[in-house]
Write a protein that holds these residues in place. Structure first.
Motif, PDB file in Angstrom:
ATOM      1  N   SER A   1     -18.052   4.391 -10.736  1.00 40.27           N
ATOM      2  CA  SER A   1     -18.010   3.409 -11.828  1.00 40.27           C
ATOM      3  C   SER A   1     -18.278   4.074 -13.180  1.00 40.27           C
ATOM      4  N   LYS A   2     -18.810   5.315 -13.148  1.00 38.10           N
ATOM      5  CA  LYS A   2     -19.131   6.029 -14.397  1.00 38.10           C
ATOM      6  C   LYS A   2     -17.947   6.853 -14.902  1.00 38.10           C
ATOM      7  N   ILE A   3     -16.927   6.997 -14.033  1.00 38.79           N
ATOM      8  CA  ILE A   3     -15.871   7.989 -14.321  1.00 38.79           C
ATOM      9  C   ILE A   3     -14.523   7.348 -14.629  1.00 38.79           C
ATOM     10  N   GLY A   4     -13.866   7.885 -15.624  1.00 47.82           N
ATOM     11  CA  GLY A   4     -12.481   7.517 -15.900  1.00 47.82           C
ATOM     12  C   GLY A   4     -11.630   8.768 -15.704  1.00 47.82           C
ATOM     13  N   LEU A   5     -10.454   8.601 -15.132  1.00 53.87           N
ATOM     14  CA  LEU A   5      -9.606   9.762 -14.845  1.00 53.87           C
ATOM     15  C   LEU A   5      -8.213   9.572 -15.428  1.00 53.87           C
ATOM     16  N   VAL A   6      -7.791  10.559 -16.181  1.00 54.18           N
ATOM     17  CA  VAL A   6      -6.403  10.590 -16.661  1.00 54.18           C
ATOM     18  C   VAL A   6      -5.712  11.711 -15.890  1.00 54.18           C
ATOM     19  N   PRO A   7      -4.804  11.343 -14.974  1.00 56.63           N
ATOM     20  CA  PRO A   7      -4.223  12.386 -14.123  1.00 56.63           C
ATOM     21  C   PRO A   7      -3.173  13.211 -14.858  1.00 56.63           C
ATOM     22  N   GLN A   8      -2.833  14.313 -14.217  1.00 56.50           N
ATOM     23  CA  GLN A   8      -1.858  15.234 -14.797  1.00 56.50           C
ATOM     24  C   GLN A   8      -0.455  14.609 -14.803  1.00 56.50           C
ATOM     25  N   GLU A   9      -0.107  13.971 -13.683  1.00 54.86           N
ATOM     26  CA  GLU A   9       1.221  13.352 -13.572  1.00 54.86           C
ATOM     27  C   GLU A   9       1.189  11.962 -14.191  1.00 54.86           C
ATOM     28  N   ILE A  10       2.352  11.516 -14.675  1.00 58.21           N
ATOM     29  CA  ILE A  10       2.421  10.149 -15.197  1.00 58.21           C
ATOM     30  C   ILE A  10       2.593   9.207 -14.010  1.00 58.21           C
ATOM     31  N   SER A  11       1.472   8.768 -13.474  1.00 60.95           N
ATOM     32  CA  SER A  11       1.472   7.903 -12.285  1.00 60.95           C
ATOM     33  C   SER A  11       0.994   6.518 -12.693  1.00 60.95           C
ATOM     34  N   VAL A  12       1.950   5.635 -12.883  1.00 58.45           N
ATOM     35  CA  VAL A  12       1.600   4.282 -13.309  1.00 58.45           C
ATOM     36  C   VAL A  12       2.734   3.352 -12.867  1.00 58.45           C
TER      37      VAL A  12
ATOM     38  N   ILE B   1       0.835  -1.216   0.000  1.00 61.29           N
ATOM     39  CA  ILE B   1       0.000   0.000   0.000  1.00 61.29           C
ATOM     40  C   ILE B   1       0.862   1.256   0.000  1.00 61.29           C
ATOM     41  N   TYR B   2       2.095   1.164   0.509  1.00 62.77           N
ATOM     42  CA  TYR B   2       2.945   2.357   0.536  1.00 62.77           C
ATOM     43  C   TYR B   2       3.393   2.731  -0.882  1.00 62.77           C
ATOM     44  N   PHE B   3       3.702   1.735  -1.684  1.00 63.19           N
ATOM     45  CA  PHE B   3       4.263   2.001  -3.011  1.00 63.19           C
ATOM     46  C   PHE B   3       3.314   2.829  -3.901  1.00 63.19           C
ATOM     47  N   PRO B   4       2.018   2.503  -3.953  1.00 64.72           N
ATOM     48  CA  PRO B   4       1.113   3.369  -4.719  1.00 64.72           C
ATOM     49  C   PRO B   4       1.090   4.804  -4.197  1.00 64.72           C
TER      50      PRO B   4
ATOM     51  N   GLY C   1       2.332   7.621  -6.642  1.00 70.34           N
ATOM     52  CA  GLY C   1       1.188   8.442  -7.057  1.00 70.34           C
ATOM     53  C   GLY C   1       0.048   7.634  -7.655  1.00 70.34           C
ATOM     54  N   THR C   2       0.248   6.319  -7.814  1.00 69.15           N
ATOM     55  CA  THR C   2      -0.822   5.509  -8.429  1.00 69.15           C
ATOM     56  C   THR C   2      -1.990   5.275  -7.474  1.00 69.15           C
ATOM     57  N   ILE C   3      -1.875   5.779  -6.245  1.00 65.08           N
ATOM     58  CA  ILE C   3      -2.963   5.640  -5.270  1.00 65.08           C
ATOM     59  C   ILE C   3      -4.238   6.310  -5.798  1.00 65.08           C
ATOM     60  N   PHE C   4      -4.080   7.289  -6.712  1.00 59.00           N
ATOM     61  CA  PHE C   4      -5.257   7.987  -7.242  1.00 59.00           C
ATOM     62  C   PHE C   4      -6.248   6.999  -7.860  1.00 59.00           C
ATOM     63  N   GLU C   5      -5.680   5.956  -8.472  1.00 54.94           N
ATOM     64  CA  GLU C   5      -6.540   4.998  -9.162  1.00 54.94           C
ATOM     65  C   GLU C   5      -7.352   4.179  -8.147  1.00 54.94           C
ATOM     66  N   LEU C   6      -6.709   3.835  -7.032  1.00 53.21           N
ATOM     67  CA  LEU C   6      -7.410   3.075  -5.992  1.00 53.21           C
ATOM     68  C   LEU C   6      -8.493   3.928  -5.356  1.00 53.21           C
ATOM     69  N   LEU C   7      -8.175   5.214  -5.125  1.00 49.40           N
ATOM     70  CA  LEU C   7      -9.127   6.088  -4.450  1.00 49.40           C
ATOM     71  C   LEU C   7     -10.298   6.470  -5.352  1.00 49.40           C
ATOM     72  N   SER C   8     -10.052   6.484  -6.666  1.00 49.38           N
ATOM     73  CA  SER C   8     -11.126   6.898  -7.569  1.00 49.38           C
ATOM     74  C   SER C   8     -11.912   5.706  -8.114  1.00 49.38           C
ATOM     75  N   ALA C   9     -11.518   4.507  -7.737  1.00 48.36           N
ATOM     76  CA  ALA C   9     -12.202   3.307  -8.245  1.00 48.36           C
ATOM     77  C   ALA C   9     -13.432   2.978  -7.383  1.00 48.36           C
ATOM     78  N   PRO C  10     -14.408   2.316  -7.976  1.00 48.10           N
ATOM     79  CA  PRO C  10     -15.599   1.936  -7.199  1.00 48.10           C
ATOM     80  C   PRO C  10     -15.318   0.702  -6.337  1.00 48.10           C
ATOM     81  N   ILE C  11     -14.387   0.851  -5.456  1.00 48.91           N
ATOM     82  CA  ILE C  11     -13.996  -0.282  -4.609  1.00 48.91           C
ATOM     83  C   ILE C  11     -14.019   0.197  -3.156  1.00 48.91           C
ATOM     84  N   SER C  12     -14.639  -0.607  -2.295  1.00 49.16           N
ATOM     85  CA  SER C  12     -14.790  -0.180  -0.897  1.00 49.16           C
ATOM     86  C   SER C  12     -13.493  -0.437  -0.130  1.00 49.16           C
TER      87      SER C  12
END
Lengths: 257, 313
Positions: free
Chosen positions: B78-89, A83-86, A90-101
């Motif tokens: 579930s309706k939203i997709g986000l492309v962030p400003q920073e290259i975070s992958v 959990i620290y690595f995301p 910065g990839t934590i944004f994907e976890l926080l914005s996903a429809p996952i509880s």
């Protein structure tokens, strides 16, 4: 979208397991080699000159403690870095914005961390048979302790991973708290060998309860602490970690601004 | 056109006391491309982050396709997709596996055909087995877009999608975004490149210091606020503007070689014929003339500066 996000849990679990496979040497081979060295030095080398404890050869006596040492450190390390690595990249944004509880997220991360720890624990157990004679009196209890401990300490690692602001903090708890507690919790000796007041002081060491309970699963009633206390403590620690994680997600602590 | 996203009175004050958003109201229409413009620190990313669930608002409500983003985050997200400003992958994942991860995370089962289409649309198909760290910056940005599209969102947020991207790739991305709109995806983009908004957006919002200054149809905005300029290249340079030309508020440019007249294109009388007559009267000849209209960038700068002046006053 309703119901449990099974695909989400599976995606996190698979991602974390893939990370383990990418770092196979570090994740699995290193702890197995390190523990094997313990068996060679303390079990076969020095152990041959130490008298049996409760009629159990010293080399065999330390097996549960060594497995527990690996289990605790690996559970904490795997889950905390998971959990620290995301957060770090910065990839934590994907976890926080996903429809996952929060529960689904924890199941994915903790499930993967616990799986890795259990696999390592079982490999160490299998390795130990190569070095020392071993018996398991209560195999189901052994599995139960293995699972409970790895899940509880993976949750603990998850909390550390969220709390940590840098790699130093990430390592400080395992190195400066967990390892000493495991060494002083009876991994290599029965607590009854300690003189007073250190024997009583050791009873305040939570890891002593885990090691004693795990040792009971192997050799029966040779532990320092009643197995029911051990089971109760492990379950209590698991519930405490669950509570802290619930609070983290409720408040967004170090996850959301 | 129905609304797919409603932002109502959303404010955000960070722990440090910084007020990032101040009672923002915004309606996004289904299927449109909406460009959110604003200088650095205006609140664009905070607004997007709140809608996507990354930042918690201090107050206000958000409805995503009828779902309350705070009370029913699962349905809304579930309706939203986000492309962030920073290259975070995750740099060690392969392109293909990171798309599968994103799709799964958003609760969607495997769909190889869809992922293949997304990868092909973004010219990533040949790189699907490559680790992301092996890709160029532009490719990595495409991967971020592919990840956001992997779970088939109805609304796509693009936070500075072409920052640091070369001109040809930027054009490719614009084309891709246009294609998404044709397929019914609602697109909200923030950008520093005004030409990007000018090229693609149906509507434009301008945000500054946490306040939404205006939301307007792009064409209407340009019509309403757009100014035109008439540039006259003089036959002989002038040292100063003759007093007889005061009523046109001209400016002398290019060391006296050019006269500039700024006028309202929508006005009933532009004042051009009378100006030309007056010039002839005064014996001021010109070799060439050129007209230009103000860009969205001019309008944006004008708006932000005007608002700043109002605040100071």
């Amino acid at each position: 979208m309703t119901g449990v996000n099974i695909h989400g849990i599976w995606a996190i679990y698979k991602f974390e397991m893939a990370r383990t496979l990418r770092t196979l040497w570090q994740s699995i081979v290193t702890p197995v080699v390190t523990t094997s060295l313990y068996f060679i030095v303390f079990g076969m080398g020095m152990g041959a000159h130490i008298k049996p404890i409760h009629d159990i050869a010293y080399g065999s006596f330390i097996v549960p403690g060594l497995i527990m040492l690996s289990l605790l450190t690996q559970s904490v390390a795997n889950a905390s870095i998971g959990i620290y690595f995301p957060k770090f990249t910065g990839t934590i944004f994907e976890l926080l914005s996903a429809p996952i509880s929060a529960v689904e997220l924890v199941v994915g991360y903790v499930g993967a961390a616990a799986t890795k720890s259990v696999v390592i624990g079982l490999i160490i157990l299998a390795t130990s048979v190569l070095f020392v004679p071993l018996r398991v009196d209560h195999p189901l209890a052994m599995i139960a302790f293995l699972l409970l401990t790895s899940i509880a300490f993976s949750m603990f690692g998850f909390i550390i991973g969220i709390w940590a602001k840098g790699f130093e903090q990430l390592n400080v708890v395992p190195a400066l708290v967990l390892t000493p507690l495991t060494f002083l919790g009876g991994s290599f000796y029965p607590l009854s060998y300690l003189p007073q007041p250190w024997h009583t002081v050791s009873l305040f060491n939570p890891v002593a309860y885990l090691i004693s309970g795990f040792r009971w699963a192997f050799f029966g009633d040779v532990g320092d602490i009643d197995v029911r206390w051990s089971l109760g403590f492990t379950t209590g620690f698991l519930l405490l970690c669950m509570g802290v994680i619930w609070l983290i997600f409720r408040t967004g602590y170090r996850l959301k601004s | 056109m129905t609304s797919i996203l409603s932002v109502n009175q959303v404010s955000k004050t960070y722990g440090s006391g910084q007020r990032a958003l101040d009672h923002v109201d915004l309606e996004i229409r289904r299927g449109e491309i909406f460009a959110l413009l604003g200088p650095n620190g205006a609140g664009k990313t905070t607004l997007i982050s709140i809608i996507c669930g990354i930042v918690t608002p201090s107050s206000g409500t958000i409805l995503v396709d009828g779902h309350d983003a705070i009370r029913s985050p699962r349905e809304a997200r579930s309706k939203i997709g986000l492309v962030p400003q920073e290259i975070s992958v995750d740099m060690f994942s392969t392109v293909e596996s990171t798309l599968r991860f994103s799709r799964g995370l958003f609760g969607k089962g495997p769909n190889d055909a869809h992922l293949e289409q997304v990868l092909k649309d973004l010219s990533l198909w040949d790189k699907r087995k490559a680790q992301i760290r092996e890709l160029s910056g532009g490719m990595k940005r495409r991967v971020l877009i592919a990840k956001a599209l992997s779970h088939e969102p109805d609304i796509l947020f693009l936070d500075e999608p072409t920052a640091g991207v070369d001109v040809s790739l930027r054009r490719d991305m614009w084309k891709m975004i246009g294609g998404l709109r044709e397929r019914g995806t609602t697109i909200i983009l923030t950008t520093h490149y005004i030409e990007e908004a000018e090229e693609m957006a149906d509507r434009v919002g301008v945000i500054n210091k946490g306040q939404l200054l205006l939301v307007e149809d792009k064409a209407e905005l340009m019509k309403k606020l757009g100014k035109r300029e008439l540039d006259l290249s003089l036959a002989d340079p002038l040292e100063a503007i003759p007093p007889g030309l005061d009523e046109w508020h001209l400016s002398l440019e290019d060391e006296g070689h050019r006269l500039r007249y700024t006028f309202d294109a929508q006005a009933e009388r532009t004042g051009i014929p009378s100006l030309l007559r007056k010039l002839a009267e005064l014996g001021i000849g010109f070799k060439d003339l050129d007209t230009s209209k103000s860009s969205l960038e001019d309008i944006f700068v004008d708006l932000v500066e005007r608002k700043d002046e109002e605040t100071v006053a």
